[in-house]
Design an enzyme around this catalytic site. Structure first.
Site, PDB file in Angstrom:
ATOM      1  N   CYS A   1      -8.323  -0.859   7.636  1.00 20.56           N
ATOM      2  CA  CYS A   1      -7.497  -1.667   6.742  1.00 20.56           C
ATOM      3  C   CYS A   1      -7.276  -0.846   5.478  1.00 20.56           C
ATOM      4  O   CYS A   1      -7.372   0.373   5.514  1.00 20.56           O
ATOM      5  CB  CYS A   1      -8.146  -3.024   6.462  1.00 20.56           C
ATOM      6  SG  CYS A   1      -9.722  -2.946   5.622  1.00 20.56           S
ATOM      7  N   SER A   2      -7.017  -1.485   4.366  1.00 16.56           N
ATOM      8  CA  SER A   2      -6.724  -0.754   3.136  1.00 16.56           C
ATOM      9  C   SER A   2      -7.920   0.039   2.636  1.00 16.56           C
ATOM     10  O   SER A   2      -7.801   1.210   2.312  1.00 16.56           O
ATOM     11  CB  SER A   2      -6.285  -1.721   2.030  1.00 16.56           C
ATOM     12  OG  SER A   2      -5.170  -2.452   2.440  1.00 16.56           O
TER      13      SER A   2
ATOM     14  N   ASN B   1      -7.003 -10.026   2.671  1.00 22.68           N
ATOM     15  CA  ASN B   1      -8.044  -9.179   2.090  1.00 22.68           C
ATOM     16  C   ASN B   1      -9.179 -10.031   1.508  1.00 22.68           C
ATOM     17  O   ASN B   1      -9.152 -11.265   1.570  1.00 22.68           O
ATOM     18  CB  ASN B   1      -7.449  -8.227   1.042  1.00 22.68           C
ATOM     19  CG  ASN B   1      -6.886  -8.960  -0.162  1.00 22.68           C
ATOM     20  OD1 ASN B   1      -7.225 -10.101  -0.453  1.00 22.68           O
ATOM     21  ND2 ASN B   1      -5.996  -8.299  -0.871  1.00 22.68           N
TER      22      ASN B   1
ATOM     23  N   ASP C   1     -14.337  -4.590   4.016  1.00 16.60           N
ATOM     24  CA  ASP C   1     -14.474  -6.010   4.334  1.00 16.60           C
ATOM     25  C   ASP C   1     -13.975  -6.324   5.736  1.00 16.60           C
ATOM     26  O   ASP C   1     -14.752  -6.626   6.627  1.00 16.60           O
ATOM     27  CB  ASP C   1     -13.817  -6.899   3.275  1.00 16.60           C
ATOM     28  CG  ASP C   1     -12.348  -6.582   3.027  1.00 16.60           C
ATOM     29  OD1 ASP C   1     -11.861  -5.544   3.482  1.00 16.60           O
ATOM     30  OD2 ASP C   1     -11.667  -7.390   2.371  1.00 16.60           O
TER      31      ASP C   1
ATOM     32  N   ASN D   1       0.829  -1.205   0.000  1.00 14.04           N
ATOM     33  CA  ASN D   1       0.000   0.000   0.000  1.00 14.04           C
ATOM     34  C   ASN D   1       0.866   1.258   0.000  1.00 14.04           C
ATOM     35  O   ASN D   1       0.547   2.249  -0.662  1.00 14.04           O
ATOM     36  CB  ASN D   1      -0.936   0.026   1.193  1.00 14.04           C
ATOM     37  CG  ASN D   1      -2.084  -0.963   1.076  1.00 14.04           C
ATOM     38  OD1 ASN D   1      -2.679  -1.336   2.065  1.00 14.04           O
ATOM     39  ND2 ASN D   1      -2.398  -1.398  -0.130  1.00 14.04           N
TER      40      ASN D   1
END
Length: 159
Positions: A129-130, A67, A134, A42
């Protein structure tokens, strides 16, 4: 700090310092669902990772949860293995062939970490998270279920 340029946001830093100060413990735990390889990837894309030295009273915990694509592949592998186990008569083939239970364990362990930080340690918690669509809601929702006494009974969970 975001990306290779190491950009910082003074407003974010002040906001998270206020979160830490507002907790019973004066601390903030930043629960990042990603693992170190995802953080590095990332960062190369211009995204980043908070550095606890820039956030007063905060510490960062990486959870190493795959992920959505990793989870989907794992579930597909598990389902295929279960179909094969029906054909071969080996009831354990499915569990050996897929890392699905490991993924579930990581999600539950991280959710428990969030619940304990809030309930037992009196910390404020930021979960991310990114992308946030999710892993983040999974961790937050499971922590909420763990913390709500009504959900710890069969009647409460089903009602």
């Amino acid at each position: 700090m975001v990306g290779l340029s190491n950009r910082r946001s003074p407003l974010d830093e002040r906001l998270l310092a206020m979160y830490a100060k507002s907790s019973n413990s004066g601390r903030l735990v930043i629960v990042d669902a990603r693992g170190q390889p995802a953080v590095i990837g990332n960062r190369l894309q211009g995204k980043g990772l908070e550095h606890s030295r820039h956030y007063s009273g905060a510490r960062i915990e990486l959870c190493n949860i795959g992920n959505i694509h990793t989870m989907r592949r794992s579930l597909t592998t598990l389902l295929s293995a279960l179909q094969r186990s029906e054909a071969t008569g080996d009831p354990y083939e499915g569990g050996r062939a897929a890392p699905w239970l490991g993924h579930l364990s990581a999600v539950l362990a991280a959710s428990l970490r969030v619940a304990r930080a809030l309930h037992e340690e009196g910390e404020s918690v930021l979960v991310h998270c990114s992308d946030g669509f999710d892993r983040t809601p999974q961790l937050v929702c499971l922590a909420k279920i763990m913390l709500d006494p009504a959900f710890r009974t069969l009647d409460g969970f089903c009602g």
